[in-house]
Design a protein around this motif. Structure first.
Motif, PDB file in Angstrom:
ATOM      1  N   PRO A   7      45.824  76.504 143.568  1.00 56.81           N
ATOM      2  CA  PRO A   7      45.703  75.362 144.636  1.00 56.81           C
ATOM      3  C   PRO A   7      43.903  75.437 144.405  1.00 56.81           C
ATOM      4  O   PRO A   7      42.718  76.157 143.902  1.00 56.81           O
ATOM      5  CB  PRO A   7      45.642  76.514 145.824  1.00 56.81           C
ATOM      6  CG  PRO A   7      46.340  77.492 145.606  1.00 56.81           C
ATOM      7  CD  PRO A   7      46.667  77.601 143.897  1.00 56.81           C
ATOM      8  N   ALA A   8      43.261  74.867 145.178  1.00 57.93           N
ATOM      9  CA  ALA A   8      41.661  74.517 144.640  1.00 57.93           C
ATOM     10  C   ALA A   8      40.806  75.153 145.876  1.00 57.93           C
ATOM     11  O   ALA A   8      39.776  76.200 145.025  1.00 57.93           O
ATOM     12  CB  ALA A   8      41.537  73.132 145.462  1.00 57.93           C
ATOM     13  N   HIS A   9      41.470  76.228 146.574  1.00 58.19           N
ATOM     14  CA  HIS A   9      40.806  77.264 147.515  1.00 58.19           C
ATOM     15  C   HIS A   9      40.237  78.168 146.416  1.00 58.19           C
ATOM     16  O   HIS A   9      39.478  78.734 146.868  1.00 58.19           O
ATOM     17  CB  HIS A   9      40.509  77.274 148.788  1.00 58.19           C
ATOM     18  CG  HIS A   9      43.026  77.878 148.841  1.00 58.19           C
ATOM     19  ND1 HIS A   9      42.981  79.446 149.243  1.00 58.19           N
ATOM     20  CD2 HIS A   9      43.405  77.249 149.090  1.00 58.19           C
ATOM     21  CE1 HIS A   9      43.885  80.141 149.159  1.00 58.19           C
ATOM     22  NE2 HIS A   9      44.448  78.699 148.676  1.00 58.19           N
ATOM     23  N   ILE A  10      41.472  78.805 145.720  1.00 56.33           N
ATOM     24  CA  ILE A  10      41.515  79.860 144.856  1.00 56.33           C
ATOM     25  C   ILE A  10      40.755  79.715 143.583  1.00 56.33           C
ATOM     26  O   ILE A  10      39.880  80.627 143.628  1.00 56.33           O
ATOM     27  CB  ILE A  10      43.267  80.176 144.418  1.00 56.33           C
ATOM     28  CG1 ILE A  10      43.732  80.741 145.232  1.00 56.33           C
ATOM     29  CG2 ILE A  10      42.760  80.994 143.298  1.00 56.33           C
ATOM     30  CD1 ILE A  10      43.709  82.127 146.258  1.00 56.33           C
ATOM     31  N   VAL A  11      40.891  78.517 142.902  1.00 59.55           N
ATOM     32  CA  VAL A  11      39.333  77.969 141.903  1.00 59.55           C
ATOM     33  C   VAL A  11      38.388  78.337 142.480  1.00 59.55           C
ATOM     34  O   VAL A  11      37.589  78.817 141.251  1.00 59.55           O
ATOM     35  CB  VAL A  11      40.123  76.635 141.012  1.00 59.55           C
ATOM     36  CG1 VAL A  11      39.363  76.533 140.454  1.00 59.55           C
ATOM     37  CG2 VAL A  11      41.954  77.178 140.921  1.00 59.55           C
ATOM     38  N   ALA A  12      37.940  77.498 143.602  1.00 62.73           N
ATOM     39  CA  ALA A  12      36.543  77.444 144.198  1.00 62.73           C
ATOM     40  C   ALA A  12      36.458  78.755 144.176  1.00 62.73           C
ATOM     41  O   ALA A  12      35.058  78.370 143.984  1.00 62.73           O
ATOM     42  CB  ALA A  12      36.464  76.419 145.248  1.00 62.73           C
ATOM     43  N   ARG A  13      37.119  79.585 144.274  1.00 68.39           N
ATOM     44  CA  ARG A  13      36.749  80.877 144.853  1.00 68.39           C
ATOM     45  C   ARG A  13      35.934  82.017 143.270  1.00 68.39           C
ATOM     46  O   ARG A  13      35.037  82.149 143.360  1.00 68.39           O
ATOM     47  CB  ARG A  13      37.491  82.111 145.682  1.00 68.39           C
ATOM     48  CG  ARG A  13      36.944  82.953 145.727  1.00 68.39           C
ATOM     49  CD  ARG A  13      38.043  84.283 146.629  1.00 68.39           C
ATOM     50  NE  ARG A  13      37.705  85.391 146.520  1.00 68.39           N
ATOM     51  CZ  ARG A  13      38.668  86.659 147.017  1.00 68.39           C
ATOM     52  NH1 ARG A  13      39.790  85.708 147.325  1.00 68.39           N
ATOM     53  NH2 ARG A  13      38.144  87.155 147.644  1.00 68.39           N
ATOM     54  N   TRP A  14      36.333  81.404 142.903  1.00 64.33           N
ATOM     55  CA  TRP A  14      36.121  82.190 141.442  1.00 64.33           C
ATOM     56  C   TRP A  14      35.630  81.577 140.426  1.00 64.33           C
ATOM     57  O   TRP A  14      35.452  81.895 139.507  1.00 64.33           O
ATOM     58  CB  TRP A  14      37.375  82.581 140.983  1.00 64.33           C
ATOM     59  CG  TRP A  14      38.009  83.834 141.324  1.00 64.33           C
ATOM     60  CD1 TRP A  14      38.953  83.651 142.401  1.00 64.33           C
ATOM     61  CD2 TRP A  14      37.713  84.779 141.788  1.00 64.33           C
ATOM     62  NE1 TRP A  14      39.460  84.779 143.191  1.00 64.33           N
ATOM     63  CE2 TRP A  14      38.649  85.589 143.185  1.00 64.33           C
ATOM     64  CE3 TRP A  14      36.506  85.982 141.772  1.00 64.33           C
ATOM     65  CZ2 TRP A  14      38.205  87.022 143.539  1.00 64.33           C
ATOM     66  CZ3 TRP A  14      36.573  86.775 142.615  1.00 64.33           C
ATOM     67  CH2 TRP A  14      37.309  87.949 143.288  1.00 64.33           C
ATOM     68  N   ALA A  15      35.133  80.241 140.282  1.00 57.56           N
ATOM     69  CA  ALA A  15      34.795  79.907 139.529  1.00 57.56           C
ATOM     70  C   ALA A  15      33.203  79.327 139.659  1.00 57.56           C
ATOM     71  O   ALA A  15      32.419  79.728 139.789  1.00 57.56           O
ATOM     72  CB  ALA A  15      35.180  78.272 139.411  1.00 57.56           C
ATOM     73  N   PRO A  16      33.091  79.003 137.957  1.00 53.35           N
ATOM     74  CA  PRO A  16      31.182  79.397 137.837  1.00 53.35           C
ATOM     75  C   PRO A  16      30.763  78.116 138.753  1.00 53.35           C
ATOM     76  O   PRO A  16      30.561  77.219 138.961  1.00 53.35           O
ATOM     77  CB  PRO A  16      31.418  79.030 136.398  1.00 53.35           C
ATOM     78  CG  PRO A  16      32.169  78.931 136.335  1.00 53.35           C
ATOM     79  CD  PRO A  16      33.538  78.761 136.477  1.00 53.35           C
TER      80      PRO A  16
END
Length: 330
Positions: free
Chosen positions: A260-269
């Motif tokens: 999900p986007a909210h998981i990736v957004a938390r850890w993305a550079p």
């Protein structure tokens, strides 16, 4: 007396947490009789707190408005929560580090010894995360200008800033001229401040990063508009252009992730773009100094990848996979 004081402090905390409280609810929360609550309410009034009585079947008590309150008091749990929040608040607004440190010191001085010891045990050390490439912090004046305009519903005139926070030259074709925006919502997502606005020049809803705006206030009012779809979070996550595009990397690529986007957004550079696709998938657009660098960052999410672009990124992922597969067992 100490028990009465603690109970009055708890009562004050309850009154401040909700617009209005029925007497029976206050008595239940404090585990005392309604008569005792009335006595404690009178104590607060004697101390200068404007406790108002609301008449009628749906009446109760609330803190009055339009008055200057005495110095704020916090119970132990509130004081500890504020101390932790001051230490862990992200530095997204520059110029506030010294103010935060002074606020924490003031709070610590007012704490009893046992609570001060508990806070010291939770003192945090900030570590630099070298995977992060954070955006420039926001000027408090710009944030205040945008927030005030959204609250008052006043049109903003804005210029887009470069990724490094500087204003572009007039001949720079990558940046549009000043835009007239209706600022409807101010939100924080993945550590960044975003303005959701209606662009009066091209009649489109836009999402802008506040640290990429140079806003100028006006006194021109506007009427409220309904956001397309009505879901603010979905609109922000699914907008393909939020001003997040990385600044001039040697390589920029994208992939579809089974997360999900909210998981990736938390850890993305920082500076990468996360596009919401559906509840279980998103697209990540990011940059690095090499295609292998992007492949390495994508691998950290430990999920299936599809729809990789451009072809150089796909080849880099396969090349990295072959290298890893060839590592000899020890």
């Amino acid at each position: 007396m100490a028990t009465t004081s603690r109970r009055a402090l708890r009562l004050l905390s309850l009154l401040g947490s909700r617009r209005q409280w029925p007497l029976r609810d206050l008595a239940a929360r404090l585990a005392v009789s309604e008569r005792t609550v009335r006595r404690d309410l009178d104590t607060l009034r004697e101390l200068g707190y404007p406790v108002a009585t609301v008449r009628g079947p749906d009446g109760g008590y609330r803190l009055g408005t339009g008055h200057i309150l005495p110095p704020l008091l916090f119970d132990d749990d509130q004081a500890l929560a504020i101390a932790i929040a001051l230490q862990t608040a992200p530095s997204t607004v520059f110029g506030l580090q010294d103010d935060t440190a002074r606020a924490l010191a003031t709070l610590q001085q007012a704490m009893p010894e046992t609570l001060r010891a508990a806070m010291e045990s939770l003192r945090l050390t900030r570590l630099q995360n070298y995977w992060e490439f954070p955006a420039p912090p926001i000027d408090p004046a710009a944030l205040s200008t945008v927030g005030t305009a959204a609250r008052l519903r006043h049109v903003l005139v804005t210029e887009l800033l470069r990724p490094d926070g500087t204003r572009p030259a007039p001949e720079d074709q990558d940046f549009a001229a000043a835009r007239r925006l209706e600022p409807h919502h101010l939100v924080v997502w993945a550590g960044r401040w975003y303005l959701i606005a209606y662009d009066l020049d091209d009649h489109q809803w836009r999402v802008h990063r506040v640290d990429r705006l140079h806003p100028r206030p006006t006194t021109h009012g506007f009427d409220r508009r309904d956001l397309p779809g009505g879901d603010l979070a979905h609109f922000v996550m699914s907008s393909h252009d939020r001003g997040d595009t990385p600044a001039a990397w040697q390589c920029t690529g994208s992939a579809r992730l089974n997360l999900p986007a909210h998981i990736v957004a938390r850890w993305a550079p920082g500076g990468s773009v996360v596009e919401h696709l559906d509840a279980d998938h998103c697209r990540l657009i990011l940059g690095a100094w090499s295609w292998a660098g992007i492949a390495g960052i994508l691998a950290t999410f430990d999920t299936d990848l599809t729809d990789l672009h451009p072809p150089e990124l796909l080849e880099a992922c396969r090349r990295v996979a072959r290298r890893h597969a060839a590592i000899p067992e020890t």
